[in-house]
Scaffold this motif. Structure first.
Motif, PDB file in Angstrom:
ATOM      1  N   HIS A  16       0.832  -1.201   0.000  1.00 54.48           N
ATOM      2  CA  HIS A  16       0.000   0.000   0.000  1.00 54.48           C
ATOM      3  C   HIS A  16       0.866   1.251   0.000  1.00 54.48           C
ATOM      4  CE1 HIS A  16      -2.735  -3.159   1.708  1.00 54.48           C
ATOM      5  NE2 HIS A  16      -3.412  -2.708   0.648  1.00 54.48           N
ATOM      6  N   GLU A  17       0.212   2.410  -0.083  1.00 53.54           N
ATOM      7  CA  GLU A  17       0.936   3.664  -0.292  1.00 53.54           C
ATOM      8  C   GLU A  17       0.548   4.736   0.716  1.00 53.54           C
ATOM      9  OE1 GLU A  17       0.735   4.719  -4.700  1.00 53.54           O
ATOM     10  OE2 GLU A  17      -0.987   3.385  -4.416  1.00 53.54           O
ATOM     11  N   ILE A  18       1.459   5.673   0.916  1.00 49.69           N
ATOM     12  CA  ILE A  18       1.135   6.903   1.647  1.00 49.69           C
ATOM     13  C   ILE A  18       0.346   7.785   0.692  1.00 49.69           C
ATOM     14  CG2 ILE A  18       2.056   9.038   2.626  1.00 49.69           C
ATOM     15  CD1 ILE A  18       4.539   7.473   3.489  1.00 49.69           C
ATOM     16  N   ILE A  19      -0.792   8.304   1.166  1.00 55.37           N
ATOM     17  CA  ILE A  19      -1.544   9.248   0.340  1.00 55.37           C
ATOM     18  C   ILE A  19      -1.644  10.624   1.004  1.00 55.37           C
ATOM     19  CG2 ILE A  19      -2.818   7.518  -0.969  1.00 55.37           C
ATOM     20  CD1 ILE A  19      -5.227   8.050   0.912  1.00 55.37           C
ATOM     21  N   ILE A 106       6.933   5.323   5.726  1.00 56.71           N
ATOM     22  CA  ILE A 106       7.899   6.337   5.296  1.00 56.71           C
ATOM     23  C   ILE A 106       9.178   5.665   4.816  1.00 56.71           C
ATOM     24  CG2 ILE A 106       9.365   8.238   6.085  1.00 56.71           C
ATOM     25  CD1 ILE A 106       6.941   9.147   7.800  1.00 56.71           C
ATOM     26  N   ASP A 107       9.648   4.648   5.523  1.00 60.60           N
ATOM     27  CA  ASP A 107      10.825   3.895   5.070  1.00 60.60           C
ATOM     28  C   ASP A 107      10.589   3.330   3.668  1.00 60.60           C
ATOM     29  OD1 ASP A 107      12.216   4.374   7.412  1.00 60.60           O
ATOM     30  OD2 ASP A 107      11.904   2.367   8.241  1.00 60.60           O
ATOM     31  N   ALA A 108       9.426   2.721   3.445  1.00 59.72           N
ATOM     32  CA  ALA A 108       9.115   2.141   2.129  1.00 59.72           C
ATOM     33  C   ALA A 108       9.060   3.238   1.059  1.00 59.72           C
ATOM     34  CB  ALA A 108       7.792   1.380   2.185  1.00 59.72           C
ATOM     35  N   PHE A 109       8.457   4.383   1.393  1.00 60.23           N
ATOM     36  CA  PHE A 109       8.375   5.498   0.450  1.00 60.23           C
ATOM     37  C   PHE A 109       9.773   5.996   0.093  1.00 60.23           C
ATOM     38  CE2 PHE A 109       7.985   9.929  -0.802  1.00 60.23           C
ATOM     39  CZ  PHE A 109       6.890   9.919  -1.651  1.00 60.23           C
ATOM     40  N   LEU A 110      10.603   6.193   1.115  1.00 61.18           N
ATOM     41  CA  LEU A 110      11.961   6.690   0.869  1.00 61.18           C
ATOM     42  C   LEU A 110      12.787   5.672   0.081  1.00 61.18           C
ATOM     43  CD1 LEU A 110      12.728   8.417   4.282  1.00 61.18           C
ATOM     44  CD2 LEU A 110      11.964   9.477   2.148  1.00 61.18           C
ATOM     45  N   ASN A 111      12.600   4.397   0.352  1.00 58.06           N
ATOM     46  CA  ASN A 111      13.307   3.367  -0.426  1.00 58.06           C
ATOM     47  C   ASN A 111      12.863   3.366  -1.885  1.00 58.06           C
ATOM     48  OD1 ASN A 111      15.100   2.266   1.471  1.00 58.06           O
ATOM     49  ND2 ASN A 111      13.482   1.019   2.364  1.00 58.06           N
ATOM     50  N   ARG A 112      11.557   3.535  -2.118  1.00 61.19           N
ATOM     51  CA  ARG A 112      11.031   3.553  -3.485  1.00 61.19           C
ATOM     52  C   ARG A 112      11.535   4.754  -4.280  1.00 61.19           C
ATOM     53  NH1 ARG A 112       5.420   2.705  -1.381  1.00 61.19           N
ATOM     54  NH2 ARG A 112       5.478   0.498  -0.974  1.00 61.19           N
ATOM     55  N   SER A 115      15.820   7.790  -1.478  1.00 62.82           N
ATOM     56  CA  SER A 115      16.470   8.521  -0.392  1.00 62.82           C
ATOM     57  C   SER A 115      16.955   7.570   0.689  1.00 62.82           C
ATOM     58  CB  SER A 115      15.504   9.525   0.220  1.00 62.82           C
ATOM     59  OG  SER A 115      15.232  10.547  -0.696  1.00 62.82           O
ATOM     60  N   SER A 116      17.938   8.021   1.439  1.00 67.61           N
ATOM     61  CA  SER A 116      18.513   7.226   2.523  1.00 67.61           C
ATOM     62  C   SER A 116      17.606   7.253   3.748  1.00 67.61           C
ATOM     63  CB  SER A 116      19.883   7.793   2.895  1.00 67.61           C
ATOM     64  OG  SER A 116      20.336   7.205   4.081  1.00 67.61           O
ATOM     65  N   VAL A 117      17.486   6.117   4.409  1.00 67.70           N
ATOM     66  CA  VAL A 117      16.658   6.054   5.618  1.00 67.70           C
ATOM     67  C   VAL A 117      17.483   5.724   6.854  1.00 67.70           C
ATOM     68  CG1 VAL A 117      14.550   5.470   4.391  1.00 67.70           C
ATOM     69  CG2 VAL A 117      16.033   3.641   5.196  1.00 67.70           C
ATOM     70  N   LYS A 118      18.791   5.767   6.749  1.00 69.34           N
ATOM     71  CA  LYS A 118      19.637   5.356   7.874  1.00 69.34           C
ATOM     72  C   LYS A 118      19.346   6.141   9.141  1.00 69.34           C
ATOM     73  CE  LYS A 118      23.336   3.853   4.897  1.00 69.34           C
ATOM     74  NZ  LYS A 118      24.064   4.502   3.859  1.00 69.34           N
ATOM     75  N   LYS A 119      19.258   7.453   9.046  1.00 62.66           N
ATOM     76  CA  LYS A 119      19.061   8.268  10.246  1.00 62.66           C
ATOM     77  C   LYS A 119      17.640   8.163  10.784  1.00 62.66           C
ATOM     78  CE  LYS A 119      22.929  11.187   9.767  1.00 62.66           C
ATOM     79  NZ  LYS A 119      23.571  12.398  10.127  1.00 62.66           N
ATOM     80  N   ILE A 120      16.664   7.933   9.918  1.00 57.50           N
ATOM     81  CA  ILE A 120      15.286   7.799  10.384  1.00 57.50           C
ATOM     82  C   ILE A 120      15.147   6.562  11.252  1.00 57.50           C
ATOM     83  CG2 ILE A 120      12.922   7.348   9.632  1.00 57.50           C
ATOM     84  CD1 ILE A 120      13.478   9.185   7.286  1.00 57.50           C
ATOM     85  N   ALA A 121      15.792   5.488  10.873  1.00 54.74           N
ATOM     86  CA  ALA A 121      15.696   4.247  11.634  1.00 54.74           C
ATOM     87  C   ALA A 121      16.230   4.407  13.053  1.00 54.74           C
ATOM     88  CB  ALA A 121      16.441   3.128  10.908  1.00 54.74           C
ATOM     89  N   SER A 122      17.133   5.358  13.260  1.00 53.51           N
ATOM     90  CA  SER A 122      17.716   5.513  14.593  1.00 53.51           C
ATOM     91  C   SER A 122      16.976   6.533  15.467  1.00 53.51           C
ATOM     92  CB  SER A 122      19.187   5.927  14.476  1.00 53.51           C
ATOM     93  OG  SER A 122      19.281   7.228  13.928  1.00 53.51           O
TER      94      SER A 122
END
Length: 181
Positions: A16-19, A106-112, A115-122
């Motif tokens: 699914h998607e962010i809308i 948001i991680d899935a959106f940024l991966n698609r 963009s990098s998600v390294k800092k968001i995960a922390s």
């Protein structure tokens, strides 16, 4: 502090998607220094869960002017989460109602969108749902954002929009802070 909320087309971040997304950024004094809110055109509305669309009020008419999902939206999310005046550099706090759900999307959106998600995960998270469970159980049996709002006697004109839910979480957190003082 970062108040973050997403509305989605379902429960599965891979399918699914962010809308709709909203990010409200506060400085270390609790003053709002930036707000980002946008609706995003779904790319696979046929794969959406009807209940999700009902809950978040999706309609083609309301989303007519929505932006396309893109690297520029992803870049804006990353930019906000690295805001130089926010408390991120002092371990900024992601605040939301079930923020783990939003982070997956948001991680899935940024991966698609590259963009990098390294800092968001922390980023550490404060979940208003879990906090309310600890404070208001057994008086409350439901810990939806609306149930908590009613219990705290906070007025609201609408719910299940990312913008309104961010500000509702902010009011709930401020209510906790004032109650502790």
């Amino acid at each position: 502090r970062f108040y973050i909320d997403c509305e989605t087309t379902g429960l599965d971040a891979e399918k699914h998607e962010i809308i709709e997304i909203c990010i409200v950024v506060e400085d270390t004094d609790g003053e709002i220094i930036e707000e980002f809110h946008t609706r995003i055109k779904p790319q696979n509305i046929e794969g959406a869960e009807s209940k999700a669309l009902e809950v978040n009020g999706y309609s083609a008419e309301k989303w007519f002017a929505a932006v396309e999902p893109s690297s520029s939206v992803a870049d804006k999310i990353i930019e906000l989460l690295h805001h130089p005046q926010s408390s991120y550099y002092q371990r900024g706090l992601w605040i939301g109602h079930n923020p783990y759900f939003d982070r997956r999307f948001i991680d899935a959106f940024l991966n698609r969108y590259g963009s990098s998600v390294k800092k968001i995960a922390s980023m550490p998270m404060l979940d208003t749902k879990q906090l309310s469970m600890g404070l208001y159980w057994p008086q409350l049996l439901s810990f939806s954002l609306d149930s908590i709002r009613v219990h705290l006697k906070i007025e609201s004109s609408q719910h299940h929009s990312a913008l309104d839910d961010c500000y509702m979480c902010r009011r709930i957190v401020n209510n906790f802070i004032v109650a502790k003082s």
